[in-house]
Design a protein around this motif. Structure first.
Motif, short mmCIF file in Angstrom:
data_model
loop_
_atom_site.label_atom_id
_atom_site.label_comp_id
_atom_site.label_asym_id
_atom_site.label_seq_id
_atom_site.Cartn_x
_atom_site.Cartn_y
_atom_site.Cartn_z
N GLN A 293 -14.29 1.18 -6.95
CA GLN A 293 -14.64 0.83 -5.64
C GLN A 293 -15.72 -0.06 -5.48
O GLN A 293 -15.91 -1.21 -4.97
N ILE A 392 -6.67 7.79 5.43
CA ILE A 392 -6.10 6.87 4.73
C ILE A 392 -4.68 6.91 4.60
O ILE A 392 -4.18 7.92 4.40
N ASN B 101 -8.26 -1.45 -8.21
CA ASN B 101 -9.65 -1.24 -7.15
C ASN B 101 -9.28 -1.93 -5.95
O ASN B 101 -10.39 -2.55 -5.47
N LEU B 102 -8.24 -1.84 -5.39
CA LEU B 102 -8.19 -2.14 -3.87
C LEU B 102 -8.90 -1.30 -2.93
O LEU B 102 -8.71 0.00 -3.38
N PHE B 103 -9.21 -1.72 -1.77
CA PHE B 103 -10.10 -0.64 -0.87
C PHE B 103 -8.83 0.11 -0.23
O PHE B 103 -8.09 -0.54 0.70
N PRO B 104 -8.66 1.18 -0.66
CA PRO B 104 -7.43 1.94 -0.09
C PRO B 104 -7.55 2.28 1.40
O PRO B 104 -6.76 2.79 2.22
N HIS B 105 -8.90 2.07 2.11
CA HIS B 105 -8.77 2.33 3.80
C HIS B 105 -8.62 0.96 4.44
O HIS B 105 -8.79 1.17 5.75
N LEU B 114 -12.20 -8.96 4.07
CA LEU B 114 -13.76 -8.50 3.96
C LEU B 114 -14.70 -9.27 3.43
O LEU B 114 -15.60 -9.47 4.29
N PHE B 147 -0.89 -0.52 3.67
CA PHE B 147 -2.03 -0.07 2.77
C PHE B 147 -1.80 -0.38 1.27
O PHE B 147 -0.65 -0.16 1.20
N GLY B 149 -2.21 1.92 -0.70
CA GLY B 149 -1.27 2.99 -1.23
C GLY B 149 0.25 3.00 -0.82
O GLY B 149 1.15 3.86 -1.49
#
Ligand SMILES: Nc1ncnc2c1ncn2[C@@H]1O[C@H](COP(=O)(O)OP(=O)(O)OP(=O)(O)O)[C@@H](O)[C@H]1O
Ligand SMILES: [Mg+2]
Lengths: 395, 256
Positions: A293, A392, B101-105, B114, B147, B149
């Motif tokens: 991340q 999430i 590596n995507l931002f899960p939030h 972003l 999202f 996920g």
């Protein structure tokens, strides 16, 4: 014609093999057992009390208490009722808990981040702090601050004197008390104005970002407004604030605000102790965010500060919140160790003196337990709402 | 060696220059005396056995790893400890990772916006419009508000490519972008990469997809034991490898 409707559902299992029927059955048994156990307890206590001639009910709350309490946030003196002692104890518990939660959170986050510092000395100092503080029983730490540190401060006559306004001695910390004068309304107006301005700027900054892409330093400007506008309105209104300074009267101080050593010792010990656990929670929360991340964020050109703020912390919070909640709950419950040094919290005042004087054990214990349960449930509720907001979404 | 884009007008020669570069992990000498010049618009495929230092090498190009000796110059800026140089280079170099590596939030759209918003200071509306264009280009505009996920691996990797492209980078680095994917998803990601190659993007791609190398690469680089063993245009590389180590590697990989 009876067999016209054909049931196309697959034949269900026999009731005792059906998981839903089974779980209902076991839940019913569990509930029955709980009620049965509760009934035995209540029945037993009531008949015991009857045989010893103790009256039951909450009538005692209206009777005169007749004892003094060394610290009260709500008005209190010995002529007031037992009901009043409850409120005095409750507000004292809430005060030390709230102060503890705030201090422990700030300290815990700082130490938790320091624990991950690339500076060897900083990281090791944080580690030593955590390992020492969380492995010494809390009661011992409260005693340490109360008996070893605060009791050894000089006597009131030899107080540590800071500019004639602030005094520290073994009876407590004495601070000047601000007394608002006529015209202070202008200052309140200034404060409200500042808050409104900050909200306005936030909205405007968001709109401008949408339109032009420029990012306005909302935080810095907001802080400046919140500090400057009230100060200016204070000066404009002609400084409508006077200070009630503490002063030595006989053997002790009068006037001003007093922070008694019992409160200070309990607050320091609770904060330091809980902070050591929060630090570990924060550390593991940050570590739980995978290295990929941070790498992805850096590869997109986000500098370290923004990576931490936009990518790492939002994800770490999700891991931090549930154990943080239980630390807050522990802190509130641990505040009842106040009894050991005589800080007049709910347990010391209400479940201590009031219970001893009235003998209404069942009522007093029930009320006290209900209070702690309510506080805990409220904290959990708020933390759950927050957690739901940062959760999430998965498939 | 003559590569077609070099002759085209307006193409900068040597947008990436690596000169005598070495890297150690402690005592372990991972990268040994690497020299490589990549021109603008050139498409390079890097292959080699596991542990040969391919990932380490391309991660040095946007300074996710530090090198200890030699020079790396990207778009005229030398990579040193200077944080401003590092940030400038990273803005111009996009990277796609093996594990997305995507931002899960954040939603897909937020993932894409972003960096344009915070680093390029693009107005949000503009950033979102541009992100939607790239999501269309990778053929998943309808997933914009989901999202990560909630997406399949192939979809996630295409979002990752779109996210990198949203910064309008001059160079794209790919580290085994298809090796965490199921076979049926590999093609959808490769198609996007082939389309990107056709648009003139400078690409450095670590991959074992030899079909991809044959179709789009201008040059194939073979690494082994931290060294560049051989480099050649794909046709030459596959039909007439010079080095014994390359021959052995190709035999193993093409035997599948
Ligand atoms: N952080 C690290 N510390 C020490 N050694 C490392 C580190 N990262 C990688 N290495 C070593 O460096 C060598 C090169 O690793 P690298 O990941 O670049 O290989 P690779 O060619 O990408 O392999 P693969 O095809 O398996 O991805 C390996 O031997 C690996 O064990
Ligand atoms: Mg690799």
């Amino acid at each position: 014609m009876k067999k016209q409707t054909i049931d196309t559902r697959p034949a269900g299992p026999k009731p005792w093999y059906d998981p839903r029927v089974r779980s209902l059955f076991f839940q019913a048994i569990a509930i029955a057992l709980v009620f049965w156990g509760g009934w035995i307890l209540v029945d037993n206590t009531l008949s015991n009390m009857e045989s010893r001639g103790i009256s039951t009910g909450f009538g005692f709350l209206g009777e005169t208490a007749g004892f003094g309490i060394i610290m009260n946030l709500v008005p209190y003196d010995a002529t007031m009722s037992y009901g009043r002692t409850f409120w005095v104890g409750l507000t004292n518990t809430l005060l030390v808990s709230a102060m503890g939660v705030v201090a422990a959170t700030i300290l815990g986050f700082i130490i938790g981040v320091a624990r991950l510092s690339s500076n060897w000395l900083v990281a090791k100092m944080a580690l030593v702090y955590i390992e020492v503080i969380r492995n010494i029983p809390l009661l011992l730490q409260i005693f340490f601050w109360y008996f070893a540190v605060l009791s050894n401060l000089p006597s009131p006559r030899q107080s540590v004197d800071v500019g004639g306004a602030l005094f520290l001695n073994n009876r407590g910390l004495y601070l000047p008390d601000p007394v608002t004068q006529e015209g202070f309304g202008i200052v309140w107006g200034g404060i409200l104005l500042a808050i409104a301005a900050v909200v306005g700027i936030r909205i405007w900054a968001k709109k401008r970002q949408l339109a032009t892409g420029q990012i306005f330093p909302t935080f810095k400007v907001g802080v400046a407004i919140l500090v400057l506008v009230p100060i200016i309105s204070y000066l404009v209104a002609g400084r409508p604030l006077e200070w009630d300074l503490p002063a030595l009267r006989g053997f002790n101080f009068g006037g001003g605000i007093t922070i008694i050593p019992e409160l200070a010792a309990l607050w320091i010990a609770l904060s330091l102790y809980t902070a050591s656990f929060i630090a570990e929670i924060v550390r593991s929360g940050i570590l739980s965010v995978s290295k990929g991340q941070t790498e992805a964020s850096k590869a997109l050109g986000l500098p370290n500060g923004l990576t931490l703020r936009l990518v790492v912390i939002p994800q770490a919070m999700r891991v931090i919140i549930p154990p943080l909640t239980s630390q807050y709950l522990n802190l509130v419950k641990n505040s009842s160790l106040a009894t050991a040094i005589g800080y007049p919290d709910l347990v010391a005042v209400f479940m201590g003196t009031t219970l001893n004087q009235t003998g209404q054990a069942v009522e007093v214990v029930a009320i006290t337990m209900a209070v702690y349960l309510t506080i805990s449930l409220l904290i959990s509720l708020f933390m759950n709402i927050y957690n739901r907001a940062v959760a999430i979404k998965e498939r | 060696m003559q590569t077609p884009p070099k002759d085209q007008p307006g193409k900068k020669p040597g947008i990436i220059r690596v000169e005598g570069m070495h890297k150690w992990y402690g005592d372990f000498h991972v990268l040994k005396d690497l020299n490589l010049t990549v021109d603008q618009g050139e498409r390079i495929v890097i292959c080699g056995p596991s542990g040969s230092g391919k990932s380490t090498f391309i991660r040095c190009i946007n300074r996710l790893e530090e090198h200890q000796q030699g020079k790396i110059i990207v778009d005229g800026i030398e990579l040193t400890d200077d944080v401003r140089h590092i940030d400038t280079v990273r803005r111009e170099v996009g990277m796609v990772f093996q594990h997305f590596n995507l931002f899960p939030h954040l939603t897909v759209l937020e993932n894409c916006c972003l960096s344009p918003i915070w680093v390029r200071k693009t107005p949000r509306k503009e950033a979102e419009a541009s992100a939607m264009e790239y999501l269309e280009r990778v053929k998943i505009p309808d997933q914009a508000n989901k999202f990560p996920g909630q997406l399949s691996g192939g979809q996630q990797q295409r979002v990752a490519i779109a996210r990198a492209l949203c910064m309008k980078p001059k160079i794209m680095l790919f580290d085994e972008p298809t090796s965490a994917l199921d076979p049926e998803m590999i093609k959808e990601v490769l198609d996007v990469m082939i389309e990107l190659a056709g648009s003139g993007m400078t690409m450095l791609c670590v991959t074992h997809e030899m079909g991809f190398a044959k179709t789009v690469a201008d040059r194939v680089i073979f690494m082994d034991g931290g060294e560049i063993v051989e480099q050649a245009p794909p046709h030459e590389f596959f039909t007439n490898p010079q080095e014994a180590r390359t021959q052995k590697f190709l035999q193993q990989i093409l035997a599948h």
